[in-house]
Scaffold this motif. Sequence first.
Motif, PDB file in Angstrom:
ATOM      1  N   TYR A 168       3.935  -4.097  17.768  1.00 15.86           N
ATOM      2  CA  TYR A 168       4.937  -4.581  16.805  1.00 15.86           C
ATOM      3  C   TYR A 168       4.298  -5.027  15.491  1.00 15.86           C
ATOM      4  O   TYR A 168       4.771  -4.652  14.408  1.00 15.86           O
ATOM      5  CB  TYR A 168       5.725  -5.734  17.428  1.00 15.86           C
ATOM      6  CG  TYR A 168       6.871  -6.232  16.563  1.00 15.86           C
ATOM      7  CD1 TYR A 168       8.140  -5.693  16.680  1.00 15.86           C
ATOM      8  CD2 TYR A 168       6.674  -7.252  15.620  1.00 15.86           C
ATOM      9  CE1 TYR A 168       9.196  -6.146  15.901  1.00 15.86           C
ATOM     10  CE2 TYR A 168       7.704  -7.698  14.830  1.00 15.86           C
ATOM     11  CZ  TYR A 168       8.971  -7.146  14.973  1.00 15.86           C
ATOM     12  OH  TYR A 168      10.010  -7.592  14.178  1.00 15.86           O
ATOM     13  N   ASP A 169       3.237  -5.816  15.575  1.00 17.91           N
ATOM     14  CA  ASP A 169       2.612  -6.320  14.352  1.00 17.91           C
ATOM     15  C   ASP A 169       2.037  -5.183  13.511  1.00 17.91           C
ATOM     16  O   ASP A 169       2.128  -5.188  12.276  1.00 17.91           O
ATOM     17  CB  ASP A 169       1.505  -7.317  14.696  1.00 17.91           C
ATOM     18  CG  ASP A 169       2.054  -8.643  15.214  1.00 17.91           C
ATOM     19  OD1 ASP A 169       3.285  -8.865  15.091  1.00 17.91           O
ATOM     20  OD2 ASP A 169       1.265  -9.439  15.752  1.00 17.91           O
ATOM     21  N   THR A 170       1.448  -4.190  14.172  1.00 18.60           N
ATOM     22  CA  THR A 170       0.911  -3.038  13.443  1.00 18.60           C
ATOM     23  C   THR A 170       2.038  -2.258  12.781  1.00 18.60           C
ATOM     24  O   THR A 170       1.900  -1.806  11.635  1.00 18.60           O
ATOM     25  CB  THR A 170       0.121  -2.129  14.395  1.00 18.60           C
ATOM     26  OG1 THR A 170      -0.939  -2.882  14.991  1.00 18.60           O
ATOM     27  CG2 THR A 170      -0.455  -0.929  13.656  1.00 18.60           C
ATOM     28  N   MET A 171       3.135  -2.105  13.513  1.00 25.38           N
ATOM     29  CA  MET A 171       4.303  -1.419  12.941  1.00 25.38           C
ATOM     30  C   MET A 171       4.785  -2.126  11.684  1.00 25.38           C
ATOM     31  O   MET A 171       5.028  -1.497  10.650  1.00 25.38           O
ATOM     32  CB  MET A 171       5.426  -1.359  13.969  1.00 25.38           C
ATOM     33  CG  MET A 171       6.746  -0.793  13.464  1.00 25.38           C
ATOM     34  SD  MET A 171       7.843  -2.058  12.755  1.00 25.38           S
ATOM     35  CE  MET A 171       8.288  -2.983  14.236  1.00 25.38           C
ATOM     36  N   ARG A 172       4.907  -3.450  11.764  1.00 28.08           N
ATOM     37  CA  ARG A 172       5.359  -4.224  10.604  1.00 28.08           C
ATOM     38  C   ARG A 172       4.395  -4.051   9.432  1.00 28.08           C
ATOM     39  O   ARG A 172       4.818  -3.782   8.301  1.00 28.08           O
ATOM     40  CB  ARG A 172       5.465  -5.700  10.985  1.00 28.08           C
ATOM     41  CG  ARG A 172       5.930  -6.614   9.852  1.00 28.08           C
ATOM     42  CD  ARG A 172       5.605  -8.055  10.159  1.00 28.08           C
ATOM     43  NE  ARG A 172       4.163  -8.229  10.309  1.00 28.08           N
ATOM     44  CZ  ARG A 172       3.594  -8.977  11.269  1.00 28.08           C
ATOM     45  NH1 ARG A 172       4.326  -9.612  12.164  1.00 28.08           N
ATOM     46  NH2 ARG A 172       2.275  -9.085  11.333  1.00 28.08           N
ATOM     47  N   ASP A 173       3.112  -4.179   9.698  1.00 31.60           N
ATOM     48  CA  ASP A 173       2.119  -4.080   8.620  1.00 31.60           C
ATOM     49  C   ASP A 173       2.083  -2.674   8.033  1.00 31.60           C
ATOM     50  O   ASP A 173       1.969  -2.500   6.811  1.00 31.60           O
ATOM     51  CB  ASP A 173       0.740  -4.476   9.140  1.00 31.60           C
ATOM     52  CG  ASP A 173       0.657  -5.957   9.516  1.00 31.60           C
ATOM     53  OD1 ASP A 173       1.560  -6.722   9.114  1.00 31.60           O
ATOM     54  OD2 ASP A 173      -0.291  -6.333  10.229  1.00 31.60           O
TER      55      ASP A 173
END
Length: 315
Positions: free
Chosen positions: A263-268
């Motif tokens: 999720y965090d990678t997707m957001r970034d």
Amino acid sequence: MKSPPPIVCLLGPTASGKTAAALALAQDTPLEIISVDSALVYREMNIGTAKPSAAELAAVPHHLIDIIDPRDVYSAAQFREDALRLVDEIAARGRRPLLVGGTMLYYKALTQGLSPLPSANAEVRTQLDEDAAREGWPAMHARLASVDPVTAARLAPNDAQRIQRALEIFLLSGKPMSQWLAEQARTPATPPAHTFVPVALEPGERAVLHARIAERFRLMLAAGFVEEVEHLRARGDLDPSLPSMRCVGYRQVWEYLDGEIDYDTMRDKGIFATRQLCKRQLTWLRSMPERHIVDCTAANASQHALATVRALWQV
């Protein structure tokens, strides 16, 4: 006899405040908005495209929003035809057309025309997709370099959409895309009957716009962006190769739902991709010496934008 006022085009990168400025102008001017946005044409894609809300769409007549299914393709040439027709229809109603958006290829098509490239061919694209699945897009890029080195030199080895299109054009016509474009440059399209004037919302402080982009992407996620893409995936007839699903944000969320990234990678990645889009949009804008610039990061940006557009309408 006084010539008609110019058609104002409110252009700018993502998160520059175009929609807010357009709606403010509509409060005291009878106008209709023509969207200049390649993502807003798709139905069912609302959150990730920052589509105007139902209330905003109802407050002012909008055009070229929600006009095709995400499975379909809408070209710059189609936009030109539709926009020119709408400009005349809106003027005939005694209202002002206001073009608003950030797809600079659409603006170029509208004002300069496009080369008459061969139309898309489903069979050729399917074959190219199958070849790419087997060999990879860098190999397809090498294939393009062998038949159209000029086009290949300006494309990244993984730019699947543009590599596919360039190969498709060569396979359909036997002529490289670079040759098509060179011939078009020697024989420019007939200019439209109207005078289009760009008002460009550009950041005086790039960091301020970047912060807006990051915050807006986080708000999209909070508003249900992942669930929106889940709904689209559940249809079963969409895939990441379609132009609709290549829109910034959608491809990153699709990767997340495929389990390829967390999720965090997707957001970034979504925020970074949006910033890259912003950079490309600004490059297009800065190639237009005729544009009227408004600093979209200034405290008085909205008032300056409104005053600039109104002054042009008085010309």
